[in-house]
Scaffold this motif. Structure first.
Motif, PDB file in Angstrom:
ATOM      1  N   HIS A  68       0.795  -1.224   0.000  1.00  0.00           N
ATOM      2  CA  HIS A  68       0.000   0.000   0.000  1.00  0.00           C
ATOM      3  C   HIS A  68       0.831   1.280   0.000  1.00  0.00           C
ATOM      4  N   ARG A  94      -6.631  -0.477  -5.042  1.00  0.00           N
ATOM      5  CA  ARG A  94      -5.814  -1.589  -4.560  1.00  0.00           C
ATOM      6  C   ARG A  94      -5.151  -1.293  -3.225  1.00  0.00           C
ATOM      7  N   GLY A  96      -6.280  -1.578  -0.266  1.00  0.00           N
ATOM      8  CA  GLY A  96      -6.521  -2.624   0.729  1.00  0.00           C
ATOM      9  C   GLY A  96      -7.435  -2.277   1.878  1.00  0.00           C
ATOM     10  N   ARG A  97      -7.715  -1.010   2.086  1.00  0.00           N
ATOM     11  CA  ARG A  97      -8.631  -0.592   3.142  1.00  0.00           C
ATOM     12  C   ARG A  97      -9.600   0.412   2.545  1.00  0.00           C
TER      13      ARG A  97
END
Length: 214
Positions: A68, A94, A96-97
């Motif tokens: 990230h 992308r 992730g959160r």
């Protein structure tokens, strides 16, 4: 960053091994086997720290395209400055959160709103037109949404198991501060703030690009 603690243990084992070796030649061979690869890797890494372009950020993204913070730097340092907004939006997905995706998306939208307003204001010496006011309102709204997303992200980070996500919020807060350094004055005073749109902290922004948290 992933091997700091393990390296400490390996260092202790290496010291123990060297302490048990009695032949100087064997010790020398072992040290060369350890030092030469490290020296080669360091030499190759030096070229990436060029201090001018984005070689370091690009190489980190190529090595870890799913990490990230590498994605963060790719968007902030390359895609946004090059106005590759569609690519930046896709890459932001992308992260992730959900809160990280939201914050980065708001950053992209704020820059998209800021750029046409900055260009128009820099070319015009006339009082604000209706179009100027509309562009300013769009930018100020996007900037406030970015600030709100960062604020909500701070709340999410409190329960985040991977604290390195906090660096995304810190980085974007710094970008907002330095790239849009006059934003508070601009959005508060309207016309009087549109005559000088060079961010007052532009030198600090250039320096901060090389000091993003990892």
């Amino acid at each position: 960053r992933f091997v700091f603690v393990p390296v400490a243990g390996l260092s202790l084992l290496l010291m123990e091994l060297l302490g048990r070796m009695t032949k100087p030649a064997a010790i020398g061979v072992l040290l060369l086997a350890l030092i030469l690869p490290c020296a080669l890797a360091t030499w190759q890494r030096i070229s990436e720290w060029d201090g001018i372009g984005n070689a370091l950020f690009d190489s980190e993204y190529q090595r870890q395209p799913g990490f990230h913070n590498a994605i963060r730097d790719r968007i902030i340092q390359t895609l946004i400055p090059e106005k590759r907004y569609d690519e930046a939006r896709e890459l932001a997905k992308r992260l992730g959160r959900a809160y990280a995706v939201e914050v980065m998306t708001r950053m992209i939208e704020a820059d998209m709103a800021y750029d046409p307003f900055r260009k128009r204001s820099a070319l015009s010496s006339l009082p604000d037109s209706r179009e100027d006011a509309a562009l300013r309102a769009e930018f100020c709204g996007a900037s406030e949404q970015l600030r709100d997303a960062i604020r909500k992200g701070r709340e999410q980070v409190k329960t985040e198991p991977d604290l390195s996500y906090n660096s995304i919020l810190n980085a974007l807060k710094n970008v907002q501060k330095y790239r849009f350094g006059h934003e508070k004055l601009l959005c508060a005073t309207g016309k009087s703030a549109t005559k000088s749109l060079t961010p007052p902290n532009s030198k600090k922004l250039a320096a901060s690009r090389k000091l993003l948290p990892v």
